[in-house]
Design a protein around this motif. Structure first.
Motif, PDB file in Angstrom:
ATOM      1  N   ASP A 155       0.752  -1.713   0.467  1.00  0.00           N
ATOM      2  CA  ASP A 155      -0.531   0.031  -0.068  1.00  0.00           C
ATOM      3  C   ASP A 155       1.103   1.134   0.060  1.00  0.00           C
ATOM      4  O   ASP A 155       0.496   2.529   0.013  1.00  0.00           O
ATOM      5  CB  ASP A 155      -0.920  -0.092   1.235  1.00  0.00           C
ATOM      6  N   LEU A 156       1.947   0.781   0.180  1.00  0.00           N
ATOM      7  CA  LEU A 156       3.217   2.624   0.183  1.00  0.00           C
ATOM      8  C   LEU A 156       3.006   2.912  -0.887  1.00  0.00           C
ATOM      9  O   LEU A 156       2.613   4.481  -0.775  1.00  0.00           O
ATOM     10  CB  LEU A 156       4.646   1.408   0.520  1.00  0.00           C
ATOM     11  N   ASP A 157       3.150   3.305  -2.131  1.00  0.00           N
ATOM     12  CA  ASP A 157       3.330   4.143  -3.488  1.00  0.00           C
ATOM     13  C   ASP A 157       2.171   4.244  -3.124  1.00  0.00           C
ATOM     14  O   ASP A 157       2.603   6.042  -3.413  1.00  0.00           O
ATOM     15  CB  ASP A 157       3.560   3.209  -4.605  1.00  0.00           C
ATOM     16  N   ALA A 158       0.709   3.861  -3.065  1.00  0.00           N
ATOM     17  CA  ALA A 158      -0.513   4.910  -2.855  1.00  0.00           C
ATOM     18  C   ALA A 158      -0.048   6.152  -2.105  1.00  0.00           C
ATOM     19  O   ALA A 158      -0.853   7.078  -2.135  1.00  0.00           O
ATOM     20  CB  ALA A 158      -1.722   3.872  -3.177  1.00  0.00           C
ATOM     21  N   PHE A 159      -0.207   5.512  -0.777  1.00  0.00           N
ATOM     22  CA  PHE A 159       0.305   6.503   0.229  1.00  0.00           C
ATOM     23  C   PHE A 159       1.152   7.237   0.350  1.00  0.00           C
ATOM     24  O   PHE A 159       0.788   8.331   0.925  1.00  0.00           O
ATOM     25  CB  PHE A 159       0.369   5.232   2.140  1.00  0.00           C
ATOM     26  N   VAL A 160       1.884   7.225   0.023  1.00  0.00           N
ATOM     27  CA  VAL A 160       3.529   8.644  -0.737  1.00  0.00           C
ATOM     28  C   VAL A 160       2.478   9.321  -1.270  1.00  0.00           C
ATOM     29  O   VAL A 160       2.475  10.698  -1.516  1.00  0.00           O
ATOM     30  CB  VAL A 160       4.558   7.705  -1.065  1.00  0.00           C
ATOM     31  N   ALA A 161       1.831   8.522  -2.669  1.00  0.00           N
ATOM     32  CA  ALA A 161       0.679  10.164  -3.160  1.00  0.00           C
ATOM     33  C   ALA A 161       0.140  10.824  -2.508  1.00  0.00           C
ATOM     34  O   ALA A 161      -0.476  12.056  -2.327  1.00  0.00           O
ATOM     35  CB  ALA A 161       0.675   9.110  -4.560  1.00  0.00           C
ATOM     36  N   LEU A 162      -0.565  10.152  -1.422  1.00  0.00           N
ATOM     37  CA  LEU A 162      -1.650  10.772  -0.837  1.00  0.00           C
ATOM     38  C   LEU A 162      -0.646  12.086  -0.306  1.00  0.00           C
ATOM     39  O   LEU A 162      -1.292  13.214   0.196  1.00  0.00           O
ATOM     40  CB  LEU A 162      -2.213   9.455   0.210  1.00  0.00           C
ATOM     41  N   CYS A 163       0.318  11.457   0.621  1.00  0.00           N
ATOM     42  CA  CYS A 163       0.318  12.214   1.337  1.00  0.00           C
ATOM     43  C   CYS A 163       1.506  13.373   1.140  1.00  0.00           C
ATOM     44  O   CYS A 163       1.112  14.479   1.325  1.00  0.00           O
ATOM     45  CB  CYS A 163       1.790  11.685   2.485  1.00  0.00           C
ATOM     46  N   ARG A 164       2.635  13.040   0.010  1.00  0.00           N
ATOM     47  CA  ARG A 164       3.587  14.135  -0.094  1.00  0.00           C
ATOM     48  C   ARG A 164       3.079  14.703  -2.137  1.00  0.00           C
ATOM     49  O   ARG A 164       2.967  16.284  -1.730  1.00  0.00           O
ATOM     50  CB  ARG A 164       4.506  13.220  -1.112  1.00  0.00           C
ATOM     51  N   ASP A 165       1.626  14.295  -2.775  1.00  0.00           N
ATOM     52  CA  ASP A 165       0.681  15.114  -3.726  1.00  0.00           C
ATOM     53  C   ASP A 165      -0.226  15.534  -3.259  1.00  0.00           C
ATOM     54  O   ASP A 165      -0.413  16.235  -3.762  1.00  0.00           O
ATOM     55  CB  ASP A 165       1.158  13.764  -5.201  1.00  0.00           C
ATOM     56  N   GLU A 166      -0.650  15.173  -2.823  1.00  0.00           N
ATOM     57  CA  GLU A 166      -1.734  15.548  -2.628  1.00  0.00           C
ATOM     58  C   GLU A 166      -2.369  16.205  -1.006  1.00  0.00           C
ATOM     59  O   GLU A 166      -2.743  17.177  -1.465  1.00  0.00           O
ATOM     60  CB  GLU A 166      -3.302  14.460  -2.361  1.00  0.00           C
ATOM     61  N   LEU A 167      -1.707  15.733   0.061  1.00  0.00           N
ATOM     62  CA  LEU A 167      -1.767  16.689   1.632  1.00  0.00           C
ATOM     63  C   LEU A 167      -0.294  17.813   1.221  1.00  0.00           C
ATOM     64  O   LEU A 167      -0.443  18.421   1.953  1.00  0.00           O
ATOM     65  CB  LEU A 167      -1.591  16.061   2.266  1.00  0.00           C
ATOM     66  N   LEU A 194      12.236   0.493  -1.325  1.00  0.00           N
ATOM     67  CA  LEU A 194      10.585   1.050  -1.148  1.00  0.00           C
ATOM     68  C   LEU A 194      11.366   2.250  -0.965  1.00  0.00           C
ATOM     69  O   LEU A 194      10.500   3.043  -2.403  1.00  0.00           O
ATOM     70  CB  LEU A 194      10.147   0.635   0.092  1.00  0.00           C
ATOM     71  N   ALA A 195      12.336   2.711  -0.715  1.00  0.00           N
ATOM     72  CA  ALA A 195      12.155   4.377  -0.823  1.00  0.00           C
ATOM     73  C   ALA A 195      12.961   4.353  -1.974  1.00  0.00           C
ATOM     74  O   ALA A 195      12.053   5.777  -2.389  1.00  0.00           O
ATOM     75  CB  ALA A 195      13.480   4.819   0.431  1.00  0.00           C
ATOM     76  N   ALA A 196      13.650   3.594  -2.928  1.00  0.00           N
ATOM     77  CA  ALA A 196      14.141   3.967  -4.101  1.00  0.00           C
ATOM     78  C   ALA A 196      12.856   4.303  -5.218  1.00  0.00           C
ATOM     79  O   ALA A 196      13.230   5.258  -5.496  1.00  0.00           O
ATOM     80  CB  ALA A 196      15.397   3.343  -4.217  1.00  0.00           C
ATOM     81  N   ARG A 197      12.361   3.387  -5.178  1.00  0.00           N
ATOM     82  CA  ARG A 197      11.071   3.614  -5.675  1.00  0.00           C
ATOM     83  C   ARG A 197      10.504   4.824  -6.113  1.00  0.00           C
ATOM     84  O   ARG A 197      10.108   5.057  -7.076  1.00  0.00           O
ATOM     85  CB  ARG A 197      10.242   2.459  -6.056  1.00  0.00           C
ATOM     86  N   ASN A 198      10.456   5.486  -4.599  1.00  0.00           N
ATOM     87  CA  ASN A 198       9.669   6.553  -4.314  1.00  0.00           C
ATOM     88  C   ASN A 198       9.914   7.497  -4.346  1.00  0.00           C
ATOM     89  O   ASN A 198      10.076   8.847  -4.082  1.00  0.00           O
ATOM     90  CB  ASN A 198       8.596   6.415  -3.105  1.00  0.00           C
ATOM     91  N   ARG A 199      11.719   7.640  -5.295  1.00  0.00           N
ATOM     92  CA  ARG A 199      12.056   8.829  -4.769  1.00  0.00           C
ATOM     93  C   ARG A 199      12.072   9.396  -3.390  1.00  0.00           C
ATOM     94  O   ARG A 199      11.566  10.496  -3.467  1.00  0.00           O
ATOM     95  CB  ARG A 199      11.875   9.723  -5.527  1.00  0.00           C
ATOM     96  N   LEU A 200      12.555   8.737  -2.718  1.00  0.00           N
ATOM     97  CA  LEU A 200      12.984   9.097  -0.851  1.00  0.00           C
ATOM     98  C   LEU A 200      13.819   9.020  -0.717  1.00  0.00           C
ATOM     99  O   LEU A 200      14.787   8.281  -0.359  1.00  0.00           O
ATOM    100  CB  LEU A 200      12.222   8.732  -0.552  1.00  0.00           C
ATOM    101  N   ASP A 201      14.991  10.102  -0.025  1.00  0.00           N
ATOM    102  CA  ASP A 201      16.314   9.616   0.340  1.00  0.00           C
ATOM    103  C   ASP A 201      16.254   9.323   2.064  1.00  0.00           C
ATOM    104  O   ASP A 201      17.173   8.713   2.098  1.00  0.00           O
ATOM    105  CB  ASP A 201      16.766  10.938   0.220  1.00  0.00           C
ATOM    106  N   GLY A 202      15.174   9.539   2.710  1.00  0.00           N
ATOM    107  CA  GLY A 202      15.449   9.305   3.808  1.00  0.00           C
ATOM    108  C   GLY A 202      15.563   7.708   4.017  1.00  0.00           C
ATOM    109  O   GLY A 202      14.754   7.002   3.890  1.00  0.00           O
ATOM    110  N   LEU A 203      16.278   7.387   5.059  1.00  0.00           N
ATOM    111  CA  LEU A 203      15.532   5.775   5.840  1.00  0.00           C
ATOM    112  C   LEU A 203      15.954   6.008   7.279  1.00  0.00           C
ATOM    113  O   LEU A 203      17.395   5.669   7.618  1.00  0.00           O
ATOM    114  CB  LEU A 203      16.543   5.289   4.853  1.00  0.00           C
ATOM    115  N   SER A 204      15.152   5.606   7.874  1.00  0.00           N
ATOM    116  CA  SER A 204      15.370   5.743   9.914  1.00  0.00           C
ATOM    117  C   SER A 204      14.895   3.669   9.778  1.00  0.00           C
ATOM    118  O   SER A 204      13.958   3.536   9.755  1.00  0.00           O
ATOM    119  CB  SER A 204      14.551   6.769   9.964  1.00  0.00           C
TER     120      SER A 204
END
Ligand SMILES: *Cc1c(COP(=O)(O)O)cnc(C)c1O
Length: 233
Positions: A155-167, A194-204
């Protein structure tokens, strides 16, 4: 002499300074071995359920980045210390109830436990109201454990899109807590993918027992509690 079951050792502050230095040296060595710049890895000192003496020991030793699990406990502890240490950076690393989103946005500089649409909406509203934008990590339930929070990998890709692009939330990266009995490296590698696929740099990723492995697999933020402060109270 203190009673044997006293939670606070007499040499606590000095003990913390020594352990903090050891963790820093260890992190630097893990970074070097992985061909990475140690400065690209943030050390979050997890201070939940630790004594004031230990926390002040870490502050005196120069630590400024801290992680807390509970909004209430963190507010009581850190609101007064903000006055003395203007450069504090506070990370929320514990589950966040929607009705505490407002308080969390007011207190924290980073929120690592963004894990569901309702919370994303509450955070977006609180950030707009307060004109504060703490960086967010999305918590991923890499082990797909039913009792653990976090977005499932599917469910991650859709959630990233919601958080980053919509909100328009300031999503910095992904965070995970591997299942206790699993090889943590498998989860860290999945999180990195998963981070690379969503173009996110941070990995905690990475805690006291496995931050070396996490650094080898690309962690940009490690959350270390007991290795710095000792056993929690
Ligand atoms: C408590 C906690 C840590 C720190 O764990 P240690 O094993 O004490 O290093 C790190 N991350 C999260 C999310 C935690 O809840």
């Amino acid at each position: 002499m203190q009673p044997a079951d006293s939670p606070v050792e007499p040499d606590d502050a000095a003990g913390v300074a020594g352990r903090l230095a050891a963790v820093r040296a260890d992190l630097a060595e893990a970074a070097r071995a992985a061909g990475r710049d140690a400065a690209s890895i943030e050390l979050v000192a997890v201070s939940k359920r630790q004594s004031d003496a230990r926390i002040d020991g870490a502050l005196v030793a120069g630590q400024r980045v801290f992680g807390e699990n509970y909004v209430q406990e963190a507010a009581g502890r850190w609101a007064p210390r903000r006055a003395a240490y203007a450069d504090l950076v506070l990370h929320l690393i514990g589950g966040l109830q929607t009705n505490k989103a407002r308080d969390a946005v007011a207190l924290f500089d980073v929120i690592q436990t963004l894990d569901r649409p309702k919370l994303a909406q509450a955070l977006a509203k609180a950030m707009a109201d307060q004109a504060r934008r703490p960086a967010c990590y999305i918590q991923v339930n890499t082990g797909e454990e039913s009792q653990k929070s976090g977005i499932l990998p599917a469910d991650l890709d859709a959630f990233v899109a919601l958080c980053r692009d919509e909100l328009g939330l300031p999503v910095k990266g992904l965070m995970c807590i591997p299942p206790v009995d699993d090889e943590p490296g498998l989860h860290f590698a999945l999180l990195a993918k998963l981070a690379a696929r969503n173009r996110l740099d941070g990995l905690s990723m990475g805690m006291s027992d496995d931050y070396g492995t996490a650094v080898r697999l690309g962690a940009t933020c490690v959350r270390v509690g007991t290795a710095i402060f000792g056993k929690r109270l």
